[in-house]
Motif scaffolding. Structure first.
Motif, PDB file in Angstrom:
ATOM      1  N   ASP A  14       8.701  -2.652  -8.843  1.00 25.18           N
ATOM      2  CA  ASP A  14       8.055  -1.898  -8.749  1.00 25.18           C
ATOM      3  C   ASP A  14       7.643  -1.087  -9.969  1.00 25.18           C
ATOM      4  N   ALA A  15       8.756  -1.074 -10.856  1.00 23.26           N
ATOM      5  CA  ALA A  15       8.310  -0.488 -12.197  1.00 23.26           C
ATOM      6  C   ALA A  15       7.538  -1.108 -12.839  1.00 23.26           C
ATOM      7  N   LEU A  20       1.815  -0.751 -14.925  1.00 20.17           N
ATOM      8  CA  LEU A  20       0.382  -1.006 -14.924  1.00 20.17           C
ATOM      9  C   LEU A  20      -0.386   0.122 -14.534  1.00 20.17           C
ATOM     10  N   GLU A  21      -0.129   0.878 -13.296  1.00 20.47           N
ATOM     11  CA  GLU A  21      -0.994   1.976 -12.848  1.00 20.47           C
ATOM     12  C   GLU A  21      -1.129   3.014 -13.890  1.00 20.47           C
ATOM     13  N   GLU A  22       0.068   3.457 -14.362  1.00 24.65           N
ATOM     14  CA  GLU A  22      -0.147   4.566 -15.587  1.00 24.65           C
ATOM     15  C   GLU A  22      -1.050   4.048 -16.711  1.00 24.65           C
ATOM     16  N   LEU A  34      -7.830  -5.529 -12.537  1.00 17.49           N
ATOM     17  CA  LEU A  34      -6.543  -4.647 -12.489  1.00 17.49           C
ATOM     18  C   LEU A  34      -6.410  -3.959 -11.417  1.00 17.49           C
ATOM     19  N   GLU A  35      -7.389  -3.254 -10.726  1.00 12.69           N
ATOM     20  CA  GLU A  35      -7.436  -2.639  -9.384  1.00 12.69           C
ATOM     21  C   GLU A  35      -6.667  -3.469  -8.142  1.00 12.69           C
ATOM     22  N   ARG A  36      -7.296  -4.659  -8.181  1.00 13.63           N
ATOM     23  CA  ARG A  36      -6.720  -5.520  -7.359  1.00 13.63           C
ATOM     24  C   ARG A  36      -5.512  -5.934  -7.509  1.00 13.63           C
ATOM     25  N   LEU A  37      -4.872  -6.108  -8.874  1.00 15.84           N
ATOM     26  CA  LEU A  37      -3.690  -6.714  -9.346  1.00 15.84           C
ATOM     27  C   LEU A  37      -2.670  -5.544  -8.649  1.00 15.84           C
ATOM     28  N   ILE A  38      -3.044  -4.224  -9.143  1.00 13.84           N
ATOM     29  CA  ILE A  38      -2.138  -2.959  -8.770  1.00 13.84           C
ATOM     30  C   ILE A  38      -2.235  -3.230  -7.384  1.00 13.84           C
ATOM     31  N   GLY A  39      -3.335  -3.114  -6.594  1.00  7.16           N
ATOM     32  CA  GLY A  39      -3.171  -2.951  -5.176  1.00  7.16           C
ATOM     33  C   GLY A  39      -2.107  -3.961  -4.456  1.00  7.16           C
ATOM     34  N   ALA A  40      -2.275  -5.367  -5.123  1.00  7.90           N
ATOM     35  CA  ALA A  40      -1.357  -6.411  -4.268  1.00  7.90           C
ATOM     36  C   ALA A  40      -0.007  -5.960  -4.657  1.00  7.90           C
ATOM     37  N   LEU A  41       0.166  -5.250  -5.612  1.00  5.14           N
ATOM     38  CA  LEU A  41       1.671  -5.230  -5.981  1.00  5.14           C
ATOM     39  C   LEU A  41       2.460  -4.001  -5.038  1.00  5.14           C
ATOM     40  N   LYS A  42       1.379  -3.465  -4.385  1.00  5.78           N
ATOM     41  CA  LYS A  42       1.792  -1.892  -3.629  1.00  5.78           C
ATOM     42  C   LYS A  42       2.726  -2.426  -2.444  1.00  5.78           C
ATOM     43  N   THR A  47       7.440  -4.949   1.872  1.00  7.86           N
ATOM     44  CA  THR A  47       7.231  -6.308   1.023  1.00  7.86           C
ATOM     45  C   THR A  47       5.863  -6.071   0.362  1.00  7.86           C
ATOM     46  N   PRO A  48       5.639  -6.776  -0.826  1.00 10.28           N
ATOM     47  CA  PRO A  48       4.262  -6.540  -1.224  1.00 10.28           C
ATOM     48  C   PRO A  48       3.127  -6.930  -0.409  1.00 10.28           C
ATOM     49  N   VAL A  49       1.968  -6.303  -0.633  1.00 13.51           N
ATOM     50  CA  VAL A  49       0.798  -6.604   0.265  1.00 13.51           C
ATOM     51  C   VAL A  49       0.528  -7.784   0.175  1.00 13.51           C
ATOM     52  N   ASP A  50       0.669  -8.428  -1.214  1.00 15.50           N
ATOM     53  CA  ASP A  50      -0.013  -9.794  -1.252  1.00 15.50           C
ATOM     54  C   ASP A  50       1.625 -10.710  -1.528  1.00 15.50           C
ATOM     55  N   PRO A  51       1.972 -11.401  -0.606  1.00 16.50           N
ATOM     56  CA  PRO A  51       3.360 -11.974  -0.643  1.00 16.50           C
ATOM     57  C   PRO A  51       3.536 -12.925  -1.725  1.00 16.50           C
TER      58      PRO A  51
END
Length: 70
Positions: A14-15, A20-22, A34-42, A47-51
């Protein structure tokens, strides 16, 4: 936090996402990748949106651990 303090894998993951978001916000990055990567990590339902992102993270942790301290 000092260099010998530890965090859990979940906290570290999560850190990374927060970092990355900051950076994206501070630097004004608008890259769709980068937007997709950040979104997948949420997180969603614990669990993460993208397992696959979690599996990639675990593999990266293992690589970093095998390299040892810098």
């Amino acid at each position: 936090m000092n260099a010998t303090e530890t965090v859990t894998l979940v906290e570290a993951y999560d850190a990374m996402r927060v970092f990355l978001e900051e950076v994206r916000q501070r630097e004004g990055w608008t890259s769709a990748e980068l937007e997709r990567l950040i979104g997948a990590l949420k997180w969603a339902d614990g669990t993460p949106v993208d397992p696959a992102a979690w599996q990639d993270w675990l593999q990266a942790v293992e690589v970093a651990k095998s390299r040892g301290a810098p």
